[in-house]
Design an enzyme around this catalytic site. Structure first.
Site, PDB file in Angstrom:
ATOM      1  N   GLY A   1      -2.937   3.792   6.130  1.00 48.13           N
ATOM      2  CA  GLY A   1      -3.147   4.761   7.201  1.00 48.13           C
ATOM      3  C   GLY A   1      -3.945   4.250   8.387  1.00 48.13           C
ATOM      4  O   GLY A   1      -3.622   4.543   9.543  1.00 48.13           O
TER       5      GLY A   1
ATOM      6  N   GLY B   1      -6.457   9.822   6.773  1.00 45.13           N
ATOM      7  CA  GLY B   1      -5.537   8.751   7.157  1.00 45.13           C
ATOM      8  C   GLY B   1      -4.649   9.157   8.318  1.00 45.13           C
ATOM      9  O   GLY B   1      -4.975  10.062   9.104  1.00 45.13           O
ATOM     10  N   ASP B   2      -3.519   8.488   8.424  1.00 45.15           N
ATOM     11  CA  ASP B   2      -2.618   8.713   9.558  1.00 45.15           C
ATOM     12  C   ASP B   2      -1.754   9.962   9.401  1.00 45.15           C
ATOM     13  O   ASP B   2      -1.284  10.518  10.404  1.00 45.15           O
ATOM     14  CB  ASP B   2      -1.682   7.514   9.728  1.00 45.15           C
ATOM     15  CG  ASP B   2      -0.823   7.299   8.487  1.00 45.15           C
ATOM     16  OD1 ASP B   2      -1.375   7.297   7.368  1.00 45.15           O
ATOM     17  OD2 ASP B   2       0.406   7.152   8.624  1.00 45.15           O
TER      18      ASP B   2
ATOM     19  N   GLY C   1       2.043   4.468   4.527  1.00 46.30           N
ATOM     20  CA  GLY C   1       1.478   3.129   4.403  1.00 46.30           C
ATOM     21  C   GLY C   1      -0.025   3.133   4.606  1.00 46.30           C
ATOM     22  O   GLY C   1      -0.671   4.174   4.479  1.00 46.30           O
TER      23      GLY C   1
ATOM     24  N   THR D   1       2.814   8.950  -0.091  1.00 41.88           N
ATOM     25  CA  THR D   1       2.823   9.999   0.921  1.00 41.88           C
ATOM     26  C   THR D   1       4.239  10.522   0.860  1.00 41.88           C
ATOM     27  O   THR D   1       5.120   9.836   0.366  1.00 41.88           O
ATOM     28  CB  THR D   1       2.526   9.424   2.334  1.00 41.88           C
ATOM     29  OG1 THR D   1       1.123   9.227   2.473  1.00 41.88           O
ATOM     30  CG2 THR D   1       2.979  10.315   3.454  1.00 41.88           C
TER      31      THR D   1
HETATM   32  N1  ASP Z   1      -0.623   6.854   4.900  1.00 39.05           N
HETATM   33  C1  ASP Z   1      -1.327   7.465   3.811  1.00 39.05           C
HETATM   34  C2  ASP Z   1      -2.794   7.478   4.095  1.00 39.05           C
HETATM   35  O1  ASP Z   1      -3.301   6.493   4.625  1.00 39.05           O
HETATM   36  C3  ASP Z   1      -1.104   6.800   2.499  1.00 39.05           C
HETATM   37  C4  ASP Z   1       0.281   6.356   2.209  1.00 39.05           C
HETATM   38  O2  ASP Z   1       1.229   6.639   2.949  1.00 39.05           O
HETATM   39  O3  ASP Z   1       0.447   5.704   1.188  1.00 39.05           O
HETATM   40  O4  ASP Z   1      -3.453   8.416   3.728  1.00 39.05           O
END
Ligand code: ASP
Length: 324
Positions: free
Chosen positions: A245, A221-222, A243, A191
């Protein structure tokens, strides 16, 4: 006048120290340095935090090393679905987009939502229509594809080991020394994001992602969720997360940092560390965040092996890192 500062991330997790080549490490560090130099120069000239995070995330999206914009991971249907958010700490104005695949720079679509709509969150085709109406660059979905990401998808499908995989975990399975091998073989997360404080004392945050390799179409995701993957308020801080999410959503991670500062009187570092080292791990959350407060303090904690990250204070050289 406040001392302006910008911080960026290119995802938590990183090619493990054992397998990263000097060339790969240099490529990531050069990209982070360049993007900090360009977005930092905007702050030097008196530009706004909002413009600086928009520029930084746009440049991160355009760089294929990172899982956002060009170079985004594939869904299980071999498509791309990108998410992004932006927030202005001065006004609490914000905009988010989810599951888009034809806007060249998802962060600009999020900003268009913030600036042209009375709503804050659009997904799918209507989000793309809003971006097109705002005059943004539209592209064919295959603009986002790279050979590396396709290889990741094929590998994840072949193993059948996981239903979906964080960017870095998938990349991790590339053989060491492979031309395309990116990151940590065990903990690659992906991300991009930026947080900034400008000379006028305003904070802003932006986050953009391709999500997770082999994710189910429609999964969000988040990253585009205000309070989880992105948050900014001049009363506290600006935060961009990266991370797993689902765990960042369950923890309302970005807002928790701000809330701990406002309601519990914690410092930025105390609040950010609590979220990343206590709360997220307690529910299996892996990743990190970048945060800047209204005094210009910066925190870049992560509980994965690495996180592509860096910051630059006005008039100073950028500082970048991958590992602890
Ligand atoms: N947070 C992101 C998601 O869950 C993925 C990431 O940050 O690696 O889509």
């Amino acid at each position: 006048m406040t001392t302006a500062i910008i911080a960026i991330h290119g995802g938590a997790g990183a090619l493990s120290r054992e397998t990263i080549t000097p060339q790969q490490q240099a490529a990531y560090e050069t990209a982070l340095n360049d993007i900090l130099a360009q977005s930092g120069a905007l702050l030097d000239k008196g530009g706004s935090a909002l413009d600086a995070v928009t520029l930084a995330v746009r440049l991160l999206e355009d760089c294929p090393l990172f899982n956002a914009g060009h170079g985004s991971v594939f869904t299980s249907a071999a498509t791309h679905e990108m998410d992004a958010a932006i927030m202005d700490g001065a006004t609490l104005g914000c905009g988010s987009v989810a599951s888009i695949s034809t806007v060249r720079n998802p962060v600009l679509a999020a900003r268009a939502v913030m600036e042209t709509s009375e709503h804050v969150f659009f997904c799918g085709k209507p989000a793309e229509a809003l971006a097109a109406a705002a005059g943004l660059d539209m592209v064919e979905p295959d603009y986002f594809s790279t050979a590396l990401r396709r290889e990741q998808l094929d590998r994840v499908r072949a193993t059948g080991a996981a239903s979906f995989v964080l960017d870095h975990d998938a990349v991790a399975q590339v053989q060491p020394g492979h031309a395309a091998a990116p990151l940590d073989e065990d903990s690659k997360l992906g991300t991009v994001g930026a947080v900034a404080l400008d000379q006028a004392g305003n904070l802003a945050a932006a986050t953009s992602t391709g999500g997770m390799t082999n994710k189910q179409p429609g999964r969000v995701g988040d990253s585009p969720i205000i309070g989880a993957g992105c948050y900014a308020s001049n009363q506290s801080c600006a935060v961009s997360s990266t991370g797993t999410g689902e765990m960042f959503i369950r923890s309302v991670a970005a807002y928790d940092v701000a809330a701990q500062m406002q309601y519990a009187g914690r410092t930025l570092a105390q609040a950010a560390d609590n979220v990343v080292f206590d709360k997220l791990p307690a529910i299996g959350g892996v990743g990190g965040l970048i945060a800047i407060d209204a005094q210009g303090n910066v925190a870049l904690p992560f509980n994965s092996e690495g996180m592509y990250r860096g910051y630059r204070r006005i008039g100073q050289d950028p500082v970048v890192g991958i590992y602890r």
